[in-house]
Design an enzyme around this catalytic site. Structure first.
Site, short mmCIF file in Angstrom:
data_model
loop_
_atom_site.label_atom_id
_atom_site.label_comp_id
_atom_site.label_asym_id
_atom_site.label_seq_id
_atom_site.Cartn_x
_atom_site.Cartn_y
_atom_site.Cartn_z
N ARG A 38 1.26 -1.57 -0.22
CA ARG A 38 0.31 -0.02 -0.26
C ARG A 38 1.39 0.96 -0.12
NH1 ARG A 38 -5.22 -1.53 3.66
NH2 ARG A 38 -6.34 -2.49 2.39
N LYS A 199 -18.72 -17.07 3.44
CA LYS A 199 -20.28 -16.77 3.14
C LYS A 199 -20.99 -16.10 2.37
CE LYS A 199 -20.80 -15.43 7.87
NZ LYS A 199 -20.11 -14.09 8.81
N GLY A 354 -9.08 -8.70 -0.54
CA GLY A 354 -8.05 -9.31 0.95
C GLY A 354 -7.76 -10.50 0.86
N GLY A 377 -12.89 -3.98 1.05
CA GLY A 377 -13.78 -3.06 1.25
C GLY A 377 -14.88 -2.33 0.06
P1 ADP Z 1 -11.71 -11.75 0.18
O1 ADP Z 1 -10.97 -11.19 1.57
O2 ADP Z 1 -11.25 -11.98 -0.71
O3 ADP Z 1 -13.26 -10.73 -0.16
P2 ADP Z 1 -13.22 -13.77 1.67
O4 ADP Z 1 -12.44 -12.68 3.30
O5 ADP Z 1 -15.18 -13.37 1.60
O6 ADP Z 1 -12.81 -13.73 0.12
O7 ADP Z 1 -13.42 -15.31 2.11
C1 ADP Z 1 -11.88 -15.60 2.65
C2 ADP Z 1 -11.81 -16.92 3.07
O8 ADP Z 1 -12.85 -18.48 2.61
C3 ADP Z 1 -10.66 -17.51 3.53
O9 ADP Z 1 -9.95 -17.83 4.59
C4 ADP Z 1 -10.87 -19.44 3.22
O10 ADP Z 1 -10.66 -20.04 3.88
C5 ADP Z 1 -12.28 -19.34 3.17
N1 ADP Z 1 -13.53 -20.23 2.74
C6 ADP Z 1 -13.10 -20.07 1.99
N2 ADP Z 1 -13.79 -21.27 1.32
C7 ADP Z 1 -14.46 -22.08 2.33
C8 ADP Z 1 -14.62 -23.67 2.75
N3 ADP Z 1 -15.68 -24.39 2.06
N4 ADP Z 1 -15.11 -23.52 3.92
C9 ADP Z 1 -15.13 -22.58 4.57
N5 ADP Z 1 -14.12 -21.53 4.82
C10 ADP Z 1 -13.63 -21.01 3.62
MG MG Z 2 -11.58 -11.43 3.06
#
Ligand code: ADP
Ligand code: MG
Length: 397
Positions: A38, A199, A354, A377
């Site tokens: 960053r 989620k 992230g 975000g």
């Molecule tokens: P980003 O930061 O890219 O937006 P998220 O924060 O929404 O992504 O989600 C990332 C998390 O989702 C990771 O820590 C990963 O371990 C978890 N994850 C991915 N697939 C699964 C799964 N099948 N069951 C539980 N957790 C999961």
């Molecule tokens: Mg995340």
């Protein structure tokens, strides 16, 4: 982009008050910066301002201080790193606004750089208090917002102050909006998005908005489970959100009605525990036994998703396909990252979020992507179709 940038204004002899996103990760034990991405991302804007005869007053938040000074979250290490990157002195003071800050800012000469203290030490920052905005505005002649990663927050340093000075975007802000906004508003087609992560409830609005724009939407990660549940599958101990099943159903219906391809996993890597050394198996998504859970997409799914990506001209990816932090469940995420890397020169590929960004970097594929967003975000809110307050407050072209 319809907002003015630093390229559109006269900077000679001006003091530029610049909101940057220096919210870098710190090592808990040593306080050292563990990733300076960053800081490096803000350098082009700072250089541009200095080269065009301005002095620069920088402000940023760092971490989540409890609305008061916290010695662990001072910006001194950031100032040192920035000084190395710029190859010129960076003066750092221990206050954000104060008579000292004003006197120091007013004494700056063209080419000088001043770094203010963590904006979140002041309780007025997150309240977007006009008093703080006015105090900040006295430190500059023009306001530059280059903090894309904080642009979804309406705080004094990201939004409020823009009402008291001529306010324009920095080069990083411009690049982020051009990449994400450009892809969303006039994508070259086929336009394919991949959404994953833990989620579904975090990203319902993202999926809803994307379904109005994309040709195909591929779903992976834990969130896919709730879609599978909505189709009546038994998912053993997989992470599911029963309260979002109706929403998942309506998103599936919505995709059908509008002729969009909504792709869900057909097979999965399952494990008998949420652990790196768990026993694993590959199964079709309709045969997850009791006591087992889905932790990654399976090889058949990877094949389908690769095929859907092969002819794409624009791709946005947010959210890993599995628990990529554990090598046993990283293959889905790795394969998708590789599929995007293979599109280099053929398509615009954008990574936001992230954990997705961390995954792509960990896999050494970051430089094969068209754009890697610095704001998790903020990029999610753009994908939701929202206007970012920190952008809305800037002057129109
Ligand atoms: P980003 O930061 O890219 O937006 P998220 O924060 O929404 O992504 O989600 C990332 C998390 O989702 C990771 O820590 C990963 O371990 C978890 N994850 C991915 N697939 C699964 C799964 N099948 N069951 C539980 N957790 C999961
Ligand atoms: Mg995340």
């Amino acid at each position: 982009m319809n907002k003015k940038t630093i390229r559109d204004i006269d900077l000679q002899g001006k003091r530029a008050l610049v909101r940057v996103d220096f919210n870098v990760p710190l090592d808990k034990a040593t306080g050292q910066i563990t990733d300076d991405t960053r800081i490096r991302a803000a350098v082009p804007t700072i250089q541009y301002l200095l080269e065009h005869g301005a002095s620069v007053v920088l402000m940023s938040h760092l971490g989540r201080p409890k609305k008061q000074a916290d010695d662990k979250l001072r910006l001194d290490p950031v100032g040192h790193r920035l000084q190395e990157l710029l190859g010129r002195p960076v003066q750092k003071i221990n206050t954000t606004t104060s008579p000292e800050a004003e006197a120091t800012a007013h004494a700056l000469k063209p080419g000088d750089v001043l770094l203010l203290e963590n904006t979140r030490f002041d309780p007025r920052e997150e309240q977007n208090d006009p008093g703080l905005s006015e105090d900040l505005a006295r430190l500059g002649d023009v306001y530059v917002n280059d903090a894309f990663g904080a642009a979804h927050r309406a705080h004094a340093s990201t939004e409020g102050v823009a009402h008291y000075l001529p306010a324009v975007a920095g080069l990083l802000m411009e690049a982020e909006l051009a990449a994400l906004g450009g892809a969303l508003d006039h994508p070259e087609r086929p336009f394919v998005t991949i959404i994953g992560g833990a989620k579904i409830s975090d990203k319902i609005n993202v999926i809803e908005n994307l379904l109005t724009k994309v040709d195909a939407l591929l779903i992976g990660g834990g969130m896919a489970n709730t879609f599978l549940l909505a189709q009546g599958y038994q998912l053993g101990d997989s992470l599911v959100e029963p309260e979002s099943v109706d929403m998942a159903k309506s998103l599936i219906d919505n995709a059908h009605t509008n002729g969009k391809h909504l792709l869900l996993p057909v097979d999965a890597i399952i494990a008998d525990a949420f652990a790196p050394d768990a026993n694993t198996n590959i199964v079709s998504v309709n045969t997850v036994p009791q006591g087992w859970r889905i932790l990654d997409i399976g090889p058949e799914t990877i094949k389908h998703y690769k095929a859907a990506l092969a002819g794409a001209k624009t791709v946005i990816w947010n959210g890993p396909m599995g628990v990529f932090e554990m090598p046993a469940f990283a293959e889905g995420t790795r394969a998708i990252a590789q599929a995007l890397a293979d599109l280099q020169t053929k398509a615009t590929t954008i990574i936001g979020g992230g954990d997705s960004v961390a995954a792509v970097e960990q896999m050494g594929l970051a430089d094969k992507m068209s754009h890697i967003s610095t704001g998790g975000g903020a990029s999610l809110e753009l994908l939701e179709g929202k206007e970012l307050p920190g952008v809305a407050a800037l002057q129109d072209k």
